[in-house]
Design an enzyme around this catalytic site. Structure first.
Site, mmCIF file in Angstrom:
data_model
loop_
_atom_site.group_PDB
_atom_site.id
_atom_site.type_symbol
_atom_site.label_atom_id
_atom_site.label_comp_id
_atom_site.label_asym_id
_atom_site.label_seq_id
_atom_site.Cartn_x
_atom_site.Cartn_y
_atom_site.Cartn_z
ATOM 1 N N HIS A 59 -5.479 11.822 -4.140
ATOM 2 C CA HIS A 59 -5.193 10.942 -3.098
ATOM 3 C C HIS A 59 -3.921 11.641 -2.462
ATOM 4 O O HIS A 59 -2.795 11.360 -2.929
ATOM 5 C CB HIS A 59 -4.801 9.639 -3.857
ATOM 6 C CG HIS A 59 -5.839 9.187 -4.610
ATOM 7 N ND1 HIS A 59 -6.653 8.001 -4.149
ATOM 8 C CD2 HIS A 59 -6.457 9.328 -5.746
ATOM 9 C CE1 HIS A 59 -7.690 7.673 -5.168
ATOM 10 N NE2 HIS A 59 -7.527 8.634 -6.002
ATOM 11 N N HIS A 107 -7.029 8.243 1.984
ATOM 12 C CA HIS A 107 -6.594 7.646 0.692
ATOM 13 C C HIS A 107 -7.161 8.438 -0.410
ATOM 14 O O HIS A 107 -6.194 8.562 -1.387
ATOM 15 C CB HIS A 107 -7.106 6.119 0.878
ATOM 16 C CG HIS A 107 -6.855 5.420 -0.396
ATOM 17 N ND1 HIS A 107 -5.572 5.190 -0.900
ATOM 18 C CD2 HIS A 107 -7.807 5.102 -1.458
ATOM 19 C CE1 HIS A 107 -5.666 4.556 -2.269
ATOM 20 N NE2 HIS A 107 -6.815 4.407 -2.635
ATOM 21 N N GLU A 160 -1.111 -13.810 -20.660
ATOM 22 C CA GLU A 160 -1.152 -12.966 -21.774
ATOM 23 C C GLU A 160 -1.352 -11.621 -21.219
ATOM 24 O O GLU A 160 -0.876 -10.836 -21.911
ATOM 25 C CB GLU A 160 -2.858 -13.420 -22.308
ATOM 26 C CG GLU A 160 -2.927 -14.688 -22.792
ATOM 27 C CD GLU A 160 -3.283 -16.049 -22.111
ATOM 28 O OE1 GLU A 160 -3.356 -16.773 -22.637
ATOM 29 O OE2 GLU A 160 -3.279 -15.583 -20.836
ATOM 30 N N HIS A 204 -13.085 -20.740 -27.567
ATOM 31 C CA HIS A 204 -11.947 -20.290 -28.266
ATOM 32 C C HIS A 204 -12.189 -19.308 -29.362
ATOM 33 O O HIS A 204 -11.383 -18.884 -29.970
ATOM 34 C CB HIS A 204 -10.953 -21.429 -28.579
ATOM 35 C CG HIS A 204 -10.442 -22.013 -27.539
ATOM 36 N ND1 HIS A 204 -10.796 -22.453 -26.313
ATOM 37 C CD2 HIS A 204 -9.033 -22.526 -27.338
ATOM 38 C CE1 HIS A 204 -9.950 -22.953 -25.561
ATOM 39 N NE2 HIS A 204 -8.738 -22.687 -26.296
#
Length: 692
Positions: A35, A270, A424, A486
């Site tokens: 890049h 890019h 998290e 869960h």
């Protein structure tokens, strides 16, 4: 040379910046991969930052008070490698020429531990800026603990380059939101606002007001309109950012991707090398010989050599300061040096609790709480917190102080307990930064199921060889009523598949202590410690020493008909099943395997003593059975999702009871006896002797 204005900076700076741009084109072109665009656009910011602000000693890349630099848009790593080379790090011109080649120290994205001067592994977008938050927290904490009047020992800054892609990733939002709350004035982000991602102009998907967003986070927001050419404005913005101690700063730097290229400003520059004719015109425009590649003017080297000399002098002055500090505060100095060196306190492991069968049955999350509480007393480097589940994870020890900006009245930077909020992924990425800083052993906590939310950061912990402890409670269908949303039936399988990651699922108190012991001793390996909600009895034949081997024989019998192998909350169920099998005349032995990865590192002789040939092996675990084929012939677990209800009823629904286990074990014994063929240990493989 080009005479584009550089404000108050001189022509020598312009030559250096254009050298960086030309090198970026050459590095990527030779590799025919990479890049070039962002390195060319960010060259002015990199040059100004490294020559005017960054404090480092290239000859000692691990000096504790160095400024940290993070390239969050890690695809632009050609820029970072060039800066390391110019600044005198052990990155040679030949290393630049080996960009993206096998076994080079200039890989396709920055990797911690591969290249001198690389602080964290970046490339997966959003991770670097989140790591940078962790690095900034680490400095704030270490400075608060050890700095004294007249001894500002730990005062470094963390600088991070970040692009549009990073700011679109959710993990960056999580971490940056927390950084604003914590008022981390030592964190300075330079946002490469070039309006281009792989898909093209960001107008197709990213039109939010980034500056307003960061103001809402509590960041100081600055703006440089002409980031391609206005070097003085870049210098002024960074200087202003450093002068604000009460908030992190983001500098919105307007740049042109691929500046100087024929493709400048578009996504074509890019992720692909510049074409030969483009490189020729680029070098001609910048006043370089288009026939030369990897050329660095002597004046540019001279400029950067002076920067390196200045850095070495700064570290020497710091060493003198530390010597004076040691004379006045010998206890604090010795502890700080121990932490910098990565040495643990003498005899720390004696703090680990041990258990016998006379101790009550409790959930292993409660056993984890006891262990953390004991370790926190003797390991000042142990810091951590929970993703808004402190009361469920049981991770906050008595007397802990929260890490908060003092102005909030909620704690101080000396605090060792973190309120990560419901973040998290950000939590785990921040913990990676904490671990990378040095002198800190971080842990983050959530339910095991929600470690999946943090998967990208967990993977980078392992790839980066960072000692991060992930405390994961509510580890199975044993959490009961919360149901399948869960209950982590598949999570263990993917965690066990991650290289250099230890997944622990202890069955009692001694195994819990062993999991923390090995996790803390494993300086270059992260761990996930999975703990139960339901109560577990203390096992008669468990010890910390046995469990540190990853697996051991819990119940032995001569001439066994079957071996059961299990983990965590299913081990006590297997013990009861053994008694039922005995009553049926079936001789069964039981292996507890709290950690497959650690067991894999044991000697072949030991492993075959635990899982020998001669009888079939059946695994028992309240997860998907995926992955158990390496250790057992038959696998009893879950074939789909869990269920909602009281945990004992949920276990009964899936046959995970002593009766259900014994019934299946008896079928396994009968099946293999009818086959009448020798039964070899599943550890024995035709590929054992092949060295990869």
């Amino acid at each position: 040379m080009s005479t584009t204005s550089t404000g108050s900076l001189g022509n020598q700076d312009l030559v250096a910046v254009n050298t960086i741009r030309a090198l970026a084109a050459d590095v990527v072109a030779k590799a025919n991969s990479g890049h070039p665009g962002a390195p060319m656009g960010l060259a002015p910011a990199a040059h100004v930052l490294w020559t005017r602000f960054m404090q480092f000693n290239a000859k000692n890349p691990k000096w504790i008070n160095r400024d940290r630099f993070v390239l969050s848009n890690g695809h632009a790593c050609a820029l970072q490698y060039i800066m390391l080379h110019l600044s005198g790090y052990a990155v040679s011109m030949d290393d630049l020429k080996q960009f993206r080649q096998v076994d080079s120290i200039t890989p396709g994205h920055p990797e911690n531990g591969v290249t001198p001067g690389i602080e964290v592994t970046t490339g997966p977008l959003g991770q670097g800026i989140s790591n940078a938050v962790g690095l900034a927290i680490a400095q704030a904490h270490m400075g608060a603990v050890y700095n004294k009047d007249g001894f500002d020992l730990i005062n470094n800054h963390t600088f991070v380059f970040v692009g549009d892609g990073c700011l679109q990733e959710g993990v960056a939002s999580e971490a940056c939101s927390l950084a604003g709350h914590l008022k981390l004035g030592n964190l300075i982000a330079i946002y490469d606002d070039n309006k281009i991602t792989i898909d093209g102009d960001t107008a197709v998907s990213f039109t939010e007001d980034v500056e307003m967003r960061f103001r809402s986070y509590g960041w100081n927001v600055l703006h440089v309109e002409k980031g391609d050419v206005d070097f003085a404005a870049i210098e002024g913005a960074i200087s202003e950012a450093k002068s604000n101690p009460s908030a992190p700063t983001i500098i919105n730097l307007k740049t042109t991707i691929g500046f100087g290229s024929l493709k400048a400003g578009g996504h074509d520059v890019h992720g692909a090398p510049l074409k030969k004719d483009d490189i020729v015109q680029l070098k001609t425009k910048f006043g370089f010989n288009p026939e030369e590649s990897f050329a660095v003017p002597s004046g540019t080297y001279d400029l950067y050599h002076k920067v390196a000399e200045k850095g070495a002098k700064i570290e020497a002055e710091w060493n003198d300061l530390f010597k004076a500090y040691s004379d006045k505060y010998p206890t604090e100095a010795a502890e700080l040096q121990r932490r910098i060196d990565g040495r643990l306190p003498e005899g720390w492991e004696k703090a680990l609790p041990t258990y016998t069968t006379s101790d009550p049955a409790v959930g292993s999350r409660k056993l984890s709480e006891t262990t953390i509480s004991k370790l926190a007393e003797i390991l000042p480097e142990l810091v951590g917190g929970s993703a808004d589940l402190t009361g469920s994870n049981l991770t906050r020890w008595k007397g802990a102080e929260d890490f908060q900006h003092p102005s909030t009245g909620l704690g101080s930077y000396k605090g060792r307990y973190f309120r990560f909020g419901v973040r998290e992924h950000g939590m785990t990425a921040i913990c990676n930064g904490l671990a990378a800083y040095g002198g800190i052993i971080p842990f983050g906590a959530t339910f095991l199921n929600f470690v999946s939310y943090a998967a990208g950061a967990v993977r980078l912990s392992a790839l980066s060889h960072l000692r991060v402890l992930n405390v994961a409670t509510h580890d199975s269908i044993g959490l009961g009523e919360d149901g399948p949303t869960h209950q982590p039936v598949e999570t263990a399988a993917w965690l066990r598949a991650v290289p250099n990651l230890a997944f622990w699922r202890p069955a009692d108190g001694n195994e819990t202590s062993a999991s923390y012991l090995v996790a803390i001793l494993s300086q270059h390996t992260p761990s996930v410690l999975a703990f139960s909600r339901q109560n577990l009895p203390q096992l008669a034949n468990s010890t910390i020493e046995k469990a540190t081997k990853g697996a051991y024989v819990l119940e032995e019998v001569a001439n066994a008909d079957v071996t059961l192998i299990s983990t965590g909350s299913e081990v006590p169920l297997c013990l009861e099943a053994l008694q039922q099998l005995k009553e049926q005349g079936i001789k069964a032995r039981l292996v507890s395997m709290p950690c497959m990865e650690v067991f894999n590192t044991q000697s072949r002789e030991y492993k075959l003593s635990v899982i020998p040939s001669g009888a079939p092996v059946m695994s028992v675990e309240a997860y998907s059975t995926f992955g158990w084929g390496a250790y057992s012939h038959e696998h009893f677990g879950l074939k789909a999702w869990g269920a909602s209800g009281p945990y004992d009823k949920v276990y009964a629904k899936f046959g995970l009871t002593p009766d259900g286990i014994a019934k299946r074990a008896a079928k396994v014994v009968d099946f293999y006896k009818k086959r009448g063929q020798p039964v070899f240990s599943p550890l024995i493989s035709a590929l054992d002797e092949i060295s990869e």
